[in-house]
Design an enzyme around this catalytic site. Structure first.
Site, mmCIF file in Angstrom:
data_model
loop_
_atom_site.group_PDB
_atom_site.id
_atom_site.type_symbol
_atom_site.label_atom_id
_atom_site.label_comp_id
_atom_site.label_asym_id
_atom_site.label_seq_id
_atom_site.Cartn_x
_atom_site.Cartn_y
_atom_site.Cartn_z
ATOM 1 N N SER A 91 0.894 -1.252 -0.019
ATOM 2 C CA SER A 91 -0.150 0.066 0.122
ATOM 3 C C SER A 91 0.799 1.397 -0.018
ATOM 4 O O SER A 91 2.070 1.304 0.135
ATOM 5 C CB SER A 91 -1.043 -0.056 1.269
ATOM 6 N N SER A 93 0.842 3.778 2.197
ATOM 7 C CA SER A 93 0.834 4.471 3.685
ATOM 8 C C SER A 93 2.147 4.868 4.038
ATOM 9 O O SER A 93 2.364 5.500 4.897
ATOM 10 C CB SER A 93 0.425 3.257 4.575
ATOM 11 N N LYS A 170 5.718 0.468 9.186
ATOM 12 C CA LYS A 170 5.460 1.870 9.439
ATOM 13 C C LYS A 170 6.675 2.239 10.246
ATOM 14 O O LYS A 170 7.721 1.533 10.543
ATOM 15 C CB LYS A 170 4.348 1.870 10.571
ATOM 16 N N SER A 259 -2.720 6.578 6.304
ATOM 17 C CA SER A 259 -2.148 5.386 6.913
ATOM 18 C C SER A 259 -2.983 4.945 7.967
ATOM 19 O O SER A 259 -3.462 5.642 9.051
ATOM 20 C CB SER A 259 -0.807 5.915 7.428
#
Length: 298
Positions: A91, A93, A170, A259
């Site tokens: 993705s 994010s 992340k 996100s």
């Protein structure tokens, strides 16, 4: 990934090793005895003896495959469990740091050696630092605001419920004991504002067709080394204040307004950490982007 590859490798390694070991103990001695008895038959020519001995010593097909695959499976298991593991970015994010289609390498021993499947840390080597880009196992949905859980029925839950079995990536923003505030697209750690410097408008691939023409790229100083992040000027984002529990971490995506991270579902326990992302070794999204190969992840 939606299945446990580590568990599969452990099972296959144990199965092939067990088949090889059982054959070695229970069946191989009998084959050797048969071969020796054939070799003692004087009426046979040397060529006939050799052919019959080879036939007597021949392993069953299952044992042959087990003996061949066992060391390969063990080496793969050791490498991906204790040294490095590849992941694909699914993705946007973490844009602009990481793009959809990036294949990254994750350092598995950066935060200590862990047993495969169980994920128990057996050797302590290092601790996560603020600003590290980390891969982790999703800890379970616990959508929060100002430290209080928000249950289903809230738009936060409906829009940002992650896939439970999927690994996430992340950036670590908060360490154990930190107070994290996110307000007006700025991070505050223990009351101190994290500096940002405007770089320019975002230029690059879109995120699943989303219009990013207004996205603003900035340098952010979560650690001694700046990293890139981006925001959308007209998106409010999810604001609040959170206190990070012991042995847990507060993480956010670099694409701040797109996100699903600790602002929505809570903290990442230390036991869920998989490793630290270190380098992009390939980018494939319809075609290869050679410029991203070898990019060190900051």
């Amino acid at each position: 990934m939606n299945f446990d590859l580590a568990l599969l490798l452990v099972v296959l390694s144990a199965l092939t090793g067990m088949i090889w070991l059982i054959d070695k103990i229970a069946f191989a001695p009998n084959r050797i005895k048969r071969a020796q008895s054939i070799d003692d038959i004087s009426a046979l020519s040397e060529a006939e003896k050799k052919a019959r001995v080879q036939e007597a010593l021949r392993e069953p097909v299952l044992t042959e495959y087990a003996r061949s695959f066992f060391p390969v499976l063990v080496l793969i298991l050791i490498f991906r469990s204790f040294i490095a593991e590849p992941f694909k970015i699914p993705s946007g994010s973490m844009m602009p740091t990481l793009l959809v289609g990036d294949f990254i390498l994750v350092n598995k021993f950066a935060y200590g050696l862990r047993l495969p499947v169980l994920n128990n840390r057996i050797v302590e080597i290092g601790e996560p630092q603020r600003g590290d880009v980390v891969v982790f196992r999703y800890p379970g949905f616990q959508c929060e605001r100002d430290g209080k859980p928000i249950r289903s029925g809230n738009p936060c839950f409906e829009a940002y419920a992650p896939v439970p079995k999927q690994d996430y990536i992340k950036r670590i923003v908060g360490l154990p004991g930190d107070e994290i505030t996110y307000r007006n697209k700025i991070i505050y750690v223990n009351g101190q504002e994290i500096p940002q410097t405007y770089v320019g408008p975002y230029i690059g691939p879109s995120e699943n067709g989303r219009n990013l023409s207004e996205a603003q790229v900035k340098d952010e100083m979560l650690s001694a080394e700046a990293h890139r992040m981006m925001t959308m000027p007209h998106d409010s984002g999810h604001e609040g204040t959170w206190r990070v529990p012991e042995a847990s971490y507060f993480v956010m995506g670099d694409n701040r307004d797109s996100s699903a991270d600790s602002r929505y579902w809570g903290f990442v326990p230390e036991a869920n950490l998989v490793g630290r992302a270190i380098v992009i070794w390939m980018n494939w999204d319809n075609s290869i982007d050679y410029h991203r190969i070898g990019t060190v992840i900051k």
